[in-house]
Design an enzyme around this catalytic site. Structure first.
Site, mmCIF file in Angstrom:
data_model
loop_
_atom_site.group_PDB
_atom_site.id
_atom_site.type_symbol
_atom_site.label_atom_id
_atom_site.label_comp_id
_atom_site.label_asym_id
_atom_site.label_seq_id
_atom_site.Cartn_x
_atom_site.Cartn_y
_atom_site.Cartn_z
ATOM 1 N N ARG A 88 -5.941 -12.913 40.577
ATOM 2 C CA ARG A 88 -5.445 -12.130 42.775
ATOM 3 C C ARG A 88 -5.351 -13.431 43.688
ATOM 4 O O ARG A 88 -4.806 -14.203 42.382
ATOM 5 C CB ARG A 88 -7.186 -11.828 42.427
ATOM 6 C CG ARG A 88 -7.604 -10.759 41.845
ATOM 7 C CD ARG A 88 -9.265 -11.508 42.279
ATOM 8 N NE ARG A 88 -10.400 -11.725 41.243
ATOM 9 C CZ ARG A 88 -10.789 -12.023 41.313
ATOM 10 N NH1 ARG A 88 -12.377 -11.358 41.995
ATOM 11 N NH2 ARG A 88 -11.964 -13.129 40.758
ATOM 12 N N LYS A 120 -10.842 -16.703 44.649
ATOM 13 C CA LYS A 120 -11.616 -18.479 43.648
ATOM 14 C C LYS A 120 -12.708 -19.683 44.634
ATOM 15 O O LYS A 120 -12.067 -19.938 45.388
ATOM 16 C CB LYS A 120 -11.953 -18.232 42.292
ATOM 17 C CG LYS A 120 -11.708 -16.836 41.509
ATOM 18 C CD LYS A 120 -13.246 -16.494 41.550
ATOM 19 C CE LYS A 120 -14.104 -16.714 40.692
ATOM 20 N NZ LYS A 120 -15.584 -16.754 41.007
ATOM 21 N N TYR A 142 -14.843 -16.670 48.505
ATOM 22 C CA TYR A 142 -16.089 -16.645 47.658
ATOM 23 C C TYR A 142 -16.626 -18.456 46.977
ATOM 24 O O TYR A 142 -15.569 -19.468 46.569
ATOM 25 C CB TYR A 142 -15.717 -15.760 45.813
ATOM 26 C CG TYR A 142 -16.223 -14.547 46.621
ATOM 27 C CD1 TYR A 142 -16.803 -13.476 46.928
ATOM 28 C CD2 TYR A 142 -14.843 -13.276 45.889
ATOM 29 C CE1 TYR A 142 -17.214 -12.584 47.208
ATOM 30 C CE2 TYR A 142 -15.376 -12.574 45.985
ATOM 31 C CZ TYR A 142 -15.742 -11.850 46.758
ATOM 32 O OH TYR A 142 -15.841 -10.621 47.159
ATOM 33 N N HIS A 197 -20.408 -19.047 45.969
ATOM 34 C CA HIS A 197 -21.582 -19.413 44.805
ATOM 35 C C HIS A 197 -22.524 -20.668 44.637
ATOM 36 O O HIS A 197 -22.312 -21.071 43.289
ATOM 37 C CB HIS A 197 -20.703 -18.967 43.378
ATOM 38 C CG HIS A 197 -20.386 -17.170 43.874
ATOM 39 N ND1 HIS A 197 -21.052 -16.283 43.813
ATOM 40 C CD2 HIS A 197 -19.287 -16.784 43.437
ATOM 41 C CE1 HIS A 197 -20.432 -14.891 44.098
ATOM 42 N NE2 HIS A 197 -19.229 -15.022 44.279
ATOM 43 N N GLU A 203 -18.955 -14.033 49.941
ATOM 44 C CA GLU A 203 -20.243 -12.868 48.926
ATOM 45 C C GLU A 203 -22.125 -13.559 50.185
ATOM 46 O O GLU A 203 -23.037 -13.210 49.962
ATOM 47 C CB GLU A 203 -20.620 -14.347 47.881
ATOM 48 C CG GLU A 203 -21.805 -15.653 47.777
ATOM 49 C CD GLU A 203 -20.336 -16.072 48.196
ATOM 50 O OE1 GLU A 203 -20.743 -17.894 47.775
ATOM 51 O OE2 GLU A 203 -19.247 -16.310 47.582
ATOM 52 N N ARG A 250 -35.578 1.812 46.488
ATOM 53 C CA ARG A 250 -34.571 1.867 45.676
ATOM 54 C C ARG A 250 -34.287 2.988 44.706
ATOM 55 O O ARG A 250 -33.803 3.446 44.544
ATOM 56 C CB ARG A 250 -34.015 0.513 45.521
ATOM 57 C CG ARG A 250 -32.253 0.293 44.797
ATOM 58 C CD ARG A 250 -31.641 1.095 46.129
ATOM 59 N NE ARG A 250 -29.516 1.493 44.974
ATOM 60 C CZ ARG A 250 -29.202 1.966 45.897
ATOM 61 N NH1 ARG A 250 -29.213 3.156 46.202
ATOM 62 N NH2 ARG A 250 -27.954 2.357 44.818
ATOM 63 N N ALA A 261 -24.059 -11.589 37.437
ATOM 64 C CA ALA A 261 -25.127 -12.240 37.766
ATOM 65 C C ALA A 261 -24.706 -13.579 37.041
ATOM 66 O O ALA A 261 -24.700 -14.799 38.024
ATOM 67 C CB ALA A 261 -26.166 -12.204 37.509
ATOM 68 N N ASP A 270 -22.328 -15.582 38.108
ATOM 69 C CA ASP A 270 -21.563 -16.283 39.464
ATOM 70 C C ASP A 270 -22.003 -17.153 39.883
ATOM 71 O O ASP A 270 -22.562 -18.238 40.511
ATOM 72 C CB ASP A 270 -20.702 -15.665 40.734
ATOM 73 C CG ASP A 270 -19.486 -14.860 39.838
ATOM 74 O OD1 ASP A 270 -18.839 -15.799 39.299
ATOM 75 O OD2 ASP A 270 -18.624 -14.138 40.192
#
Length: 372
Positions: free
Chosen positions: A15, A75, A94, A96, A118, A203, A268, A270
């Site tokens: 990317r 990233k 991002y 994280h 994020e 939800r 999950a 990340d």
């Protein structure tokens, strides 16, 4: 503003932070953009496409980091990139950080301003810059899970949708957010027997209405998870606590009690993963086996469909990139509390509470550091 886009260097990450279309939007507003040579070549964005959009092509990431006022990536910065960041330089990507003390310490040492995709929010409490990649990862989760269930991949040899006269696979999705919903869409579409867990009754009601009875919704408790996980062919972890480490909802005992050759896909990962046995893998070596259960824990899943992911990500990030470029980060963050939610690191200080709590750093409210 001078904006720099280095080539991503994480393993099998293709990317790129800006598409040629995004570059054109920025340059026509008077901003300058530097792109590292061949940054988008692997997904069909050649140097020529960028120069025609108004960017300058440079030969190395070092040149980007040395000159750009703002770095736009996809990233989290790798160790070598953290060392190239400069004091006062804006990094928009991002991050994280909660499960990653090494990266956090590198960013703190750099003195840079790190704004995480994020944790940017919107007026409805959603995460608009995480959502596109969550959609991609959720849809991919069903596909990679189906592939891992094949005998040649180490799985049980189960076809997700079954065939007439043979039952379909049992799929458990933990989390009913963007990832979980998209995983369920694909799994239901492939004919699997799907159960979605969430700890929000509201939800679950929304999912039940949306899918019109084509899947089961179960309120998440330790007992209900244990009952369904231990009978599943495929379990998809789609848990998210914004900015914080993911809770370990599936225990080692549950994994041990799963059928031999069953599969878990931990989206999950990340944020540290929601299975007790999860550890981050790469596209080069995506799976490993624990207690006869195949684990797929690739930390940059959307990188496998890098062109689609880059286009989807730029659709979401470009308006924020333009605001940061036009107003400067300080004025932009002061004016928009939702964009301000993305500020994780500011000149050696942790400014996101969940990250500070997870990594035992002192928390500095973003309003305070921006007012200084």
């Amino acid at each position: 503003m001078l904006i720099g886009v280095p080539k991503e260097i994480k393993v099998h990450e293709y990317r790129v932070g800006l598409t040629p279309g995004s570059v054109r939007e920025l340059t026509r507003r008077g901003h300058r953009v530097m792109i590292e040579t061949n940054a988008g070549r692997e997904i069909g964005f050649d140097n020529k496409d960028y120069t025609e959009a108004g960017a300058k092509i440079v030969g190395s990431a070092a040149q980007i980091f040395a000159k750009a006022k703002m770095i736009v990536k996809v990233k989290e910065p790798q160790a070598s990139e953290c060392k190239m960041l400069n004091e006062g330089q804006v990094l928009f990507t991002y991050l994280h950080l909660a499960p990653d003390p090494k990266q956090t310490n590198g960013l703190l040492k750099s003195g840079a301003i790190a704004i995480a995709y994020e944790t940017v929010t919107d007026g409805h409490g959603r995460l608009p810059l995480l959502a596109p990649m969550s959609e991609v990862a959720g849809r991919m989760a069903a596909h990679v899970g189906a592939h891992c269930l094949e005998k040649a991949s180490g799985g049980r040899g189960v076809l997700l949708g079954g065939v007439p006269g043979v039952a379909p696979a049992k799929v458990v999705v933990i989390g009913g957010g963007v990832v979980g919903t998209n995983a369920a869409v694909m799994a239901v579409g492939l004919g699997a027997e799907v159960v979605v867990f969430d700890n929000s009754a509201k939800r679950l009601a929304e999912l039940d209405f949306h899918f019109a009875g084509r899947l089961k919704t179960i309120f998440s408790t330790a007992s209900s998870l244990e009952e369904y996980v231990t009978q599943a062919d495929l379990v998809i972890g789609a848990v998210l606590i914004p900015g914080a480490a993911a809770p370990k909802l599936v225990t080692r005992k549950m994994i041990k009690d799963m059928p031999r050759g069953s599969v878990i896909v931990d989206v999950a990962i990340d944020q540290g993963g929601c299975f007790a046995t999860s550890k981050a893998t790469t596209h080069a070596n995506p799976t490993y086996v624990v207690d006869d259960v195949v684990h797929y824990c690739v930390a940059n899943m959307p990188g496998a469909v890098a062109r689609t992911s880059t286009l989807a990500l730029n659709n979401a990030t470009l308006p924020y990139t333009m605001v940061l470029a036009e107003k400067g980060y300080r004025k932009a963050l002061r004016a928009d509390l939702h964009l301000r939610g993305g500020l994780n690191i500011h000149e050696g200080k942790v400014t996101y509470e969940a990250v500070a709590r997870a990594l035992s750093h002192k928390y500095h409210p973003p309003e305070d550091v921006l007012a200084a």
